[in-house]
Scaffold this active site. Structure first.
Site, PDB file in Angstrom:
ATOM      1  N   TYR A  89      46.759  37.038  35.385  1.00 16.31           N
ATOM      2  CA  TYR A  89      44.989  36.871  35.589  1.00 16.31           C
ATOM      3  C   TYR A  89      44.541  37.751  34.520  1.00 16.31           C
ATOM      4  O   TYR A  89      43.585  37.309  33.400  1.00 16.31           O
ATOM      5  CB  TYR A  89      44.822  37.381  36.858  1.00 16.31           C
ATOM      6  N   SER A 134      37.017  41.377  32.088  1.00 14.03           N
ATOM      7  CA  SER A 134      37.083  42.292  33.112  1.00 14.03           C
ATOM      8  C   SER A 134      37.570  43.697  32.492  1.00 14.03           C
ATOM      9  O   SER A 134      38.239  43.452  31.582  1.00 14.03           O
ATOM     10  CB  SER A 134      38.086  41.624  33.828  1.00 14.03           C
ATOM     11  N   LYS A 140      42.241  36.909  30.714  1.00 12.35           N
ATOM     12  CA  LYS A 140      41.195  37.387  30.068  1.00 12.35           C
ATOM     13  C   LYS A 140      41.386  37.879  28.732  1.00 12.35           C
ATOM     14  O   LYS A 140      40.405  37.737  27.754  1.00 12.35           O
ATOM     15  CB  LYS A 140      40.662  38.545  31.186  1.00 12.35           C
TER      16      LYS A 140
HETATM   17  P1  NAD Z   1      34.493  33.070  42.159  1.00 12.04           P
HETATM   18  O1  NAD Z   1      35.752  32.245  42.303  1.00 12.04           O
HETATM   19  O2  NAD Z   1      33.412  33.080  43.254  1.00 12.04           O
HETATM   20  O3  NAD Z   1      33.521  31.891  40.873  1.00 12.04           O
HETATM   21  C1  NAD Z   1      34.324  31.281  40.023  1.00 12.04           C
HETATM   22  C2  NAD Z   1      33.682  29.800  40.208  1.00 12.04           C
HETATM   23  O4  NAD Z   1      34.377  28.963  39.380  1.00 12.04           O
HETATM   24  C3  NAD Z   1      34.207  29.086  41.258  1.00 12.04           C
HETATM   25  O5  NAD Z   1      32.760  28.649  41.840  1.00 12.04           O
HETATM   26  C4  NAD Z   1      35.008  28.088  41.202  1.00 12.04           C
HETATM   27  O6  NAD Z   1      34.827  26.834  41.865  1.00 12.04           O
HETATM   28  C5  NAD Z   1      34.674  27.799  39.763  1.00 12.04           C
HETATM   29  N1  NAD Z   1      35.585  27.173  38.653  1.00 12.04           N
HETATM   30  C6  NAD Z   1      37.167  27.697  38.650  1.00 12.04           C
HETATM   31  N2  NAD Z   1      37.782  27.034  37.958  1.00 12.04           N
HETATM   32  C7  NAD Z   1      36.991  26.000  37.393  1.00 12.04           C
HETATM   33  C8  NAD Z   1      37.241  25.144  36.330  1.00 12.04           C
HETATM   34  N3  NAD Z   1      38.141  24.895  35.387  1.00 12.04           N
HETATM   35  N4  NAD Z   1      35.889  24.273  36.104  1.00 12.04           N
HETATM   36  C9  NAD Z   1      34.753  24.501  36.793  1.00 12.04           C
HETATM   37  N5  NAD Z   1      34.506  25.634  37.561  1.00 12.04           N
HETATM   38  C10 NAD Z   1      35.652  26.444  37.888  1.00 12.04           C
HETATM   39  O7  NAD Z   1      34.748  34.274  41.054  1.00 12.04           O
HETATM   40  P2  NAD Z   1      33.753  35.377  40.732  1.00 12.04           P
HETATM   41  O8  NAD Z   1      34.013  36.632  41.209  1.00 12.04           O
HETATM   42  O9  NAD Z   1      32.007  34.813  40.758  1.00 12.04           O
HETATM   43  O10 NAD Z   1      34.108  35.449  39.161  1.00 12.04           O
HETATM   44  C11 NAD Z   1      33.532  34.983  38.243  1.00 12.04           C
HETATM   45  C12 NAD Z   1      33.940  35.495  36.729  1.00 12.04           C
HETATM   46  O11 NAD Z   1      33.978  36.807  36.773  1.00 12.04           O
HETATM   47  C13 NAD Z   1      35.480  34.681  36.661  1.00 12.04           C
HETATM   48  O12 NAD Z   1      35.920  34.382  35.487  1.00 12.04           O
HETATM   49  C14 NAD Z   1      36.276  36.213  37.286  1.00 12.04           C
HETATM   50  O13 NAD Z   1      37.517  36.253  36.567  1.00 12.04           O
HETATM   51  C15 NAD Z   1      35.401  37.264  36.414  1.00 12.04           C
HETATM   52  N6  NAD Z   1      35.540  38.651  36.952  1.00 12.04           N
HETATM   53  C16 NAD Z   1      35.448  38.591  38.494  1.00 12.04           C
HETATM   54  C17 NAD Z   1      35.574  39.749  38.964  1.00 12.04           C
HETATM   55  C18 NAD Z   1      35.406  40.041  40.489  1.00 12.04           C
HETATM   56  O14 NAD Z   1      35.835  41.271  40.880  1.00 12.04           O
HETATM   57  N7  NAD Z   1      34.642  39.261  41.142  1.00 12.04           N
HETATM   58  C19 NAD Z   1      35.916  40.880  38.073  1.00 12.04           C
HETATM   59  C20 NAD Z   1      36.074  40.981  36.640  1.00 12.04           C
HETATM   60  C21 NAD Z   1      35.636  39.563  36.165  1.00 12.04           C
HETATM   61  C1  UD1 Z   2      41.564  43.814  41.208  1.00  6.12           C
HETATM   62  C2  UD1 Z   2      42.513  43.484  40.394  1.00  6.12           C
HETATM   63  C3  UD1 Z   2      41.704  43.205  38.716  1.00  6.12           C
HETATM   64  C4  UD1 Z   2      40.458  42.202  39.129  1.00  6.12           C
HETATM   65  C5  UD1 Z   2      39.624  42.685  40.051  1.00  6.12           C
HETATM   66  C6  UD1 Z   2      38.539  41.911  40.462  1.00  6.12           C
HETATM   67  C7  UD1 Z   2      44.554  44.154  40.690  1.00  6.12           C
HETATM   68  C8  UD1 Z   2      45.669  45.241  40.559  1.00  6.12           C
HETATM   69  N1  UD1 Z   2      43.484  44.221  40.159  1.00  6.12           N
HETATM   70  O1  UD1 Z   2      40.871  45.064  40.843  1.00  6.12           O
HETATM   71  O2  UD1 Z   2      42.581  42.654  37.962  1.00  6.12           O
HETATM   72  O3  UD1 Z   2      40.005  42.164  37.818  1.00  6.12           O
HETATM   73  O4  UD1 Z   2      40.324  42.814  41.542  1.00  6.12           O
HETATM   74  O5  UD1 Z   2      38.978  40.559  41.040  1.00  6.12           O
HETATM   75  O6  UD1 Z   2      44.539  43.317  41.799  1.00  6.12           O
HETATM   76  N2  UD1 Z   2      42.610  48.418  48.132  1.00  6.12           N
HETATM   77  C9  UD1 Z   2      43.261  49.150  49.315  1.00  6.12           C
HETATM   78  N3  UD1 Z   2      43.378  47.995  50.298  1.00  6.12           N
HETATM   79  C10 UD1 Z   2      43.116  46.580  50.240  1.00  6.12           C
HETATM   80  C11 UD1 Z   2      42.509  46.462  48.952  1.00  6.12           C
HETATM   81  C12 UD1 Z   2      42.342  47.293  47.936  1.00  6.12           C
HETATM   82  O7  UD1 Z   2      43.740  50.055  49.474  1.00  6.12           O
HETATM   83  O8  UD1 Z   2      43.132  45.988  50.929  1.00  6.12           O
HETATM   84  C13 UD1 Z   2      42.367  49.540  46.792  1.00  6.12           C
HETATM   85  C14 UD1 Z   2      43.087  49.091  45.786  1.00  6.12           C
HETATM   86  O9  UD1 Z   2      44.381  50.005  45.856  1.00  6.12           O
HETATM   87  C15 UD1 Z   2      42.500  49.874  44.810  1.00  6.12           C
HETATM   88  C16 UD1 Z   2      40.688  49.639  45.180  1.00  6.12           C
HETATM   89  O10 UD1 Z   2      40.863  49.573  46.724  1.00  6.12           O
HETATM   90  O11 UD1 Z   2      42.438  51.370  44.574  1.00  6.12           O
HETATM   91  C17 UD1 Z   2      40.115  48.637  44.747  1.00  6.12           C
HETATM   92  O12 UD1 Z   2      40.979  47.223  44.825  1.00  6.12           O
HETATM   93  P1  UD1 Z   2      40.446  46.021  44.469  1.00  6.12           P
HETATM   94  O13 UD1 Z   2      39.194  45.615  45.214  1.00  6.12           O
HETATM   95  O14 UD1 Z   2      41.498  45.067  44.846  1.00  6.12           O
HETATM   96  O15 UD1 Z   2      40.086  46.026  42.859  1.00  6.12           O
HETATM   97  P2  UD1 Z   2      40.918  46.479  41.656  1.00  6.12           P
HETATM   98  O16 UD1 Z   2      42.273  46.508  42.133  1.00  6.12           O
HETATM   99  O17 UD1 Z   2      40.419  47.387  40.970  1.00  6.12           O
END
Ligand code: NAD
Ligand code: UD1
Length: 351
Positions: free
Chosen positions: A162, A137, A166
């Protein structure tokens, strides 16, 4: 003999293991892999997802992934799964991702995200599989001083368990690759994944009240939530609200296939940013969503959220040069696809 997937046969008869493949990003990657002709095994404990996402995958592409309900921390199960399915590369999405929850339950996050990744690598080593793509991330950059962020920007100090998990897994994987040159590892640093599949059949299905902006806005649009709280309007940005690099989940999923290809000719650990290179403020996102949905999004200005930074967007040039990958979809398409998914599936996958 270890399998390098540069040696994979042309018909891709070897399989890809997708941990967390029932989740938001993993299910879209599973679909892309199946569409590209790979065999796919999904391992997911369903702690934050529903296996219905995989039924939708099959509905869209006419092919099913093999599904194993299990946990990355179950090393023996993962090793057996890798061997049973002749897996040659792993996409590792499984993990917990709620920032606030990670502050309250750090042990749960370190155990799942860090110990789960160590367990997966042990199983891979035992099964002779050394090709890994990890979901990292942009949070690992902490609070960078200049924009856009490129991969040479030093990793900062994430403000929560979190983000730290990572960063720790990146370190584990970097050390592992340095210790044994059989490993080829991609560390993909995602910016802000949003959007949904264009069919409206797959999308993000957060449990409870969403933490992230776009799922929150889309639930306001369907009337499930009353109004958006905009966290701060006094940042030094275009309109005072936070700026982020939103990336369409299908573009992001495609980046993983490009990473699989790029690892064929690379050993060691490699970092790639996956973002668009363009930042949008909270209010610009709200406006784009209103346009896509035809609905008003009421909002209030609230105090800044602890741990938030003012702005964050990628320099995606390294991924373009080395992976041959660029994000294709702009903010309008991201919001249209989010809206179609939310409108057609107000209860998500319904479980
Ligand atoms: P998500 O929660 O939808 O998907 C994660 C999946 O992993 C889920 O289906 C959950 O059931 C499964 N899981 C969790 N722990 C497990 C374990 N120990 N064994 C087997 N399965 C397990 O999340 P996502 O948004 O699809 O994110 C996927 C990956 O990308 C994550 O590692 C997350 O940290 C990373 N990531 C997500 C975002 C985002 O904004 N969505 C941003 C940066 C990084
Ligand atoms: C967040 C996490 C980041 C994670 C990512 C994906 C934090 C501080 N960061 O990123 O670690 O990798 O999600 O899961 O939580 N916002 C509002 N109102 C809301 C929600 C968000 O104003 O109800 C704003 C936030 O202040 C930010 C932007 O929208 O400026 C995006 O927020 P968000 O979608 O939560 O993503 P990040 O904060 O970038």
């Amino acid at each position: 003999m270890p399998k390098r997937y540069g040696e994979m046969s042309k018909d891709m008869s070897d399989a890809v293991l997708v941990t967390g493949g029932a989740g938001y990003i993993g299910s879209h990657a599973t679909l892309c892999l199946l569409e590209a002709g790979y065999s796919v095994v999904v391992l997911d404990n369903l702690c934050n997802s529903s296996a219905r996402s995989l039924e939708r995958v099959a509905q869209i592409c006419g092919r099913q992934p093999h599904f194993v309900q299990g946990d990355t921390r179950d090393t023996a199960l993962v090793e057996q799964t890798l061997k049973d399915h002749n897996v040659s590369v792993v996409l590792h999405f499984a993990g917990l991702k709620a920032v606030g929850e990670s502050v309250e339950k750090p042990l749960m996050y370190y155990e799942n995200n860090v110990a789960g990744s160590v367990s997966l690598c042990k199983a891979m080593q035992a099964a002779g599989v050394f090709n890994l793509v990890f979901s990292s991330s942009a949070t690992v950059y902490g609070e960078p001083e200049t924009m856009p962020i490129d991969e040479d920007c030093p990793a900062g100090v994430p403000t929560n368990p979190y983000g730290l998990s990572k960063k720790m897994v990146e370190q584990v994987l970097t050390d592992l690759a340095a210790s044994d040159d059989r490993w080829s590892i991609a560390l993909l640093r995602y910016f802000n994944p949003v959007g949904a599949h264009e069919s409206g059949l797959m999308g993000e299905d957060p449990q409870g009240i969403p933490n992230n902006l776009v799922p929150y806005v889309s639930q306001v649009a369907v009337g499930k939530l009353a109004a958006l709280q905009v966290f701060g309007d006094d940042y030094p940005t275009v309109d005072g609200t936070g700026v982020r690099d939103y990336i369409h989940v299908v573009d992001l999923a495609k980046g993983h296939l490009k990473a699989i290809d790029a690892l064929k000719s690379r050993k060691g650990a490699h970092i790639w940013n996956l973002g668009t290179g363009v930042g949008y403020s909270v209010l610009q996102v709200v406006k784009a969503f209103e346009k896509a949905s035809g609905r008003d999004i009421p909002f209030n200005i609230a105090p800044r959220r602890s741990g938030d930074i003012a702005e964050c967007w990628a320099n995606p040039e390294k991924a373009k040069a080395e992976l041959g990958w660029v994000a294709e979809h702009g903010i309008e398409r991201m919001m249209e696809d989010t809206w179609r998914w939310q409108r057609d599936n107000p209860e998500g996958y319904g479980v």
